[in-house]
Design an enzyme around this catalytic site. Structure first.
Site, PDB file in Angstrom:
ATOM      1  N   ASP A 140       0.838  -1.196   0.000  1.00 57.08           N
ATOM      2  CA  ASP A 140       0.000   0.000   0.000  1.00 57.08           C
ATOM      3  C   ASP A 140       0.873   1.246   0.000  1.00 57.08           C
ATOM      4  OD1 ASP A 140      -2.344   1.454  -0.008  1.00 57.08           O
ATOM      5  OD2 ASP A 140      -2.641   1.349   2.159  1.00 57.08           O
ATOM      6  N   CYS A 196     -20.762 -11.843  -5.940  1.00 58.66           N
ATOM      7  CA  CYS A 196     -21.707 -10.900  -5.346  1.00 58.66           C
ATOM      8  C   CYS A 196     -23.137 -11.133  -5.825  1.00 58.66           C
ATOM      9  CB  CYS A 196     -21.288  -9.458  -5.650  1.00 58.66           C
ATOM     10  SG  CYS A 196     -19.784  -8.940  -4.791  1.00 58.66           S
ATOM     11  N   CYS A 199     -26.716  -9.592  -4.547  1.00 52.35           N
ATOM     12  CA  CYS A 199     -26.573  -9.054  -3.186  1.00 52.35           C
ATOM     13  C   CYS A 199     -26.143  -7.593  -3.238  1.00 52.35           C
ATOM     14  CB  CYS A 199     -25.548  -9.868  -2.403  1.00 52.35           C
ATOM     15  SG  CYS A 199     -25.259  -9.269  -0.714  1.00 52.35           S
ATOM     16  N   CYS A 206     -23.985   1.064   4.066  1.00 51.38           N
ATOM     17  CA  CYS A 206     -23.071   2.206   4.169  1.00 51.38           C
ATOM     18  C   CYS A 206     -23.779   3.380   4.855  1.00 51.38           C
ATOM     19  CB  CYS A 206     -22.583   2.629   2.788  1.00 51.38           C
ATOM     20  SG  CYS A 206     -21.451   4.037   2.842  1.00 51.38           S
ATOM     21  N   CYS A 222     -17.323   8.679   1.938  1.00 53.89           N
ATOM     22  CA  CYS A 222     -16.855   7.480   2.651  1.00 53.89           C
ATOM     23  C   CYS A 222     -16.254   7.856   4.001  1.00 53.89           C
ATOM     24  CB  CYS A 222     -15.816   6.755   1.792  1.00 53.89           C
ATOM     25  SG  CYS A 222     -15.069   5.317   2.597  1.00 53.89           S
ATOM     26  N   CYS A 249     -13.999   2.786   8.775  1.00 57.57           N
ATOM     27  CA  CYS A 249     -15.349   2.237   8.863  1.00 57.57           C
ATOM     28  C   CYS A 249     -15.324   0.847   8.268  1.00 57.57           C
ATOM     29  CB  CYS A 249     -16.322   3.135   8.092  1.00 57.57           C
ATOM     30  SG  CYS A 249     -18.025   2.528   8.061  1.00 57.57           S
ATOM     31  N   CYS A 252     -19.447  -1.936   5.508  1.00 56.31           N
ATOM     32  CA  CYS A 252     -19.703  -2.679   4.273  1.00 56.31           C
ATOM     33  C   CYS A 252     -19.151  -4.097   4.352  1.00 56.31           C
ATOM     34  CB  CYS A 252     -19.138  -1.941   3.062  1.00 56.31           C
ATOM     35  SG  CYS A 252     -17.346  -1.722   3.062  1.00 56.31           S
ATOM     36  N   CYS A 256     -21.180  -8.177   4.846  1.00 53.71           N
ATOM     37  CA  CYS A 256     -20.938  -9.020   3.667  1.00 53.71           C
ATOM     38  C   CYS A 256     -21.108 -10.492   4.025  1.00 53.71           C
ATOM     39  CB  CYS A 256     -19.533  -8.774   3.128  1.00 53.71           C
ATOM     40  SG  CYS A 256     -19.131  -9.794   1.690  1.00 53.71           S
TER      41      CYS A 256
END
Length: 360
Positions: A140, A196, A199, A206, A222, A249, A252, A256
């Site tokens: 990252d 996904c 869904c 969110c 966000c 956060c 989401c 899942c």
């Protein structure tokens, strides 16, 4: 093993084995053609979804060209490292307005350091097998389309919340990359099918409506962006939906379905420090800058400075159950040197007082 004579499949399997020995859950060799993903990035930037992250718009084409980040790159190895810690129950903390919620990836040691050290070990292991090679590791830490590379390496699919998902491990993992000039064959595994389907749990969950379309997140809404990347004032209409989330956060991911069976990471580095998985807001508010620096040393929380830490806490205290104790604590920072802190403290005080009147 002499990989000069090994088949591409043998080398790919060996690579995954070495990665697992180092604590990664998987590794794969990806292709470096990312034209479709680059087109998606250009559309995202054109819509302004990157907010104030100007670095995202600097030379975006470089993100799809590994050889531009490290000249001579012929192969990219992607790895996954699970991080879900043994921490206080996330839903319980989110429901308690007196406590602070910190994204679960940020509770322990800075993951950049952990990933980088292990990727360097993986590079040395590969070099012992195939001979001298040029390489560079990323955790990252550079403009890379890392989710697309990991997808193409067979490590998962990109979900509607824009994060990579793997069927057995969900999305609670970090990604890292090893760029090398070794001419490795791309992973022979079949691409992971998008799981996904119909869904849309992440989109509905969110708090600020940041997932504006499947696979598209508007960073300007966000909470992770607002609490970490964004400097200055947070839009007032987004403050109440932020609740008690002070750094990042996870909503989401928490909803899942693919994360239901994801296990706890065995990495001691990612265990919560200083009780931050369920700390009281007023306790964190009481930390002066020296305390904050000591207690966040070596942690992802250092992405903030103390002023933005207070700004985020002020919003959470404004959203906390009305109490004289909270008002008294907020008053101590009414005249803070930072304008954003003063603004958010004033907002929080007003919200607290209105809440106390309504409750009377």
């Amino acid at each position: 093993m002499n990989d000069a004579a090994a088949s591409p499949t043998d080398l790919s399997e060996a690579l995954r084995g070495w990665a697992r020995e180092l604590g990664f859950s998987d590794a794969g060799i990806s292709r470096v053609a990312l034209d479709a993903d680059l087109a998606h990035l250009h559309r995202w930037l054109a819509q302004g979804h990157h907010g104030s992250m100007a670095y995202m718009a600097r030379d975006p084409d470089m993100r799809a060209r590994p050889d531009a980040l490290r000249p001579g790159t012929l192969s990219v190895i992607s790895v996954r490292l699970p991080y879900w810690p043994g921490a206080a129950d996330a839903a319980t903390v989110l429901a308690d307005g007196d406590r602070a919620y910190i994204s679960r990836y940020a509770l322990g040691r800075d993951y950049h350091r952990v990933l980088r050290a292990r990727l360097l070990k993986l590079a040395r292991r590969l070099e012992r097998a195939v001979g001298p090679l040029g390489h560079r590791v990323f955790a990252d830490s550079a403009p890379i389309l890392e989710k697309a590379l990991a997808r193409d390496a067979g490590l998962g699919w990109i979900g509607k919340h824009s994060l990579l998902i793997q069927r057995e491990q969900g999305s609670w993992f970090f990604l890292g990359e090893l760029f090398t000039d070794a001419p490795l064959a791309p992973d022979s595994r079949e691409p992971v099918r998008d799981g996904c389907g119909r869904c849309s749990a992440c989109m509905r969950a969110c708090p600020t409506g940041a997932i504006v379309a499947p696979y598209t997140v508007d960073a300007r809404r966000c909470i992770s962006y607002l609490t970490i990347e964004h400097h200055g004032s947070i839009p007032e209409e987004l403050r109440a939906p932020m609740g008690n989330r002070i750094f990042g956060c996870d909503d989401c991911q928490l909803v899942c379905p693919w994360n239901r069976e994801a296990g706890v990471s065995g990495e001691a580095d990612f265990l919560p420090r200083h009780g931050l998985d369920a700390a009281r807001l007023l306790e964190l508010w009481s930390w002066d800058e020296d305390q904050w620096l000591r207690r966040t040393e070596g942690m992802p929380l250092r992405r903030l400075d103390h002023a933005r830490w207070l700004r985020n806490l002020a919003i959470a205290l404004g959203n906390a159950p009305p109490s004289a104790e909270v008002v008294s604590a907020l008053e101590t920072q009414r005249d803070h040197a930072d304008a954003a802190v003063r603004e958010h403290v004033a907002w929080a005080l007003d919200r607290q007082r209105k809440g106390r009147v309504a409750a009377a």
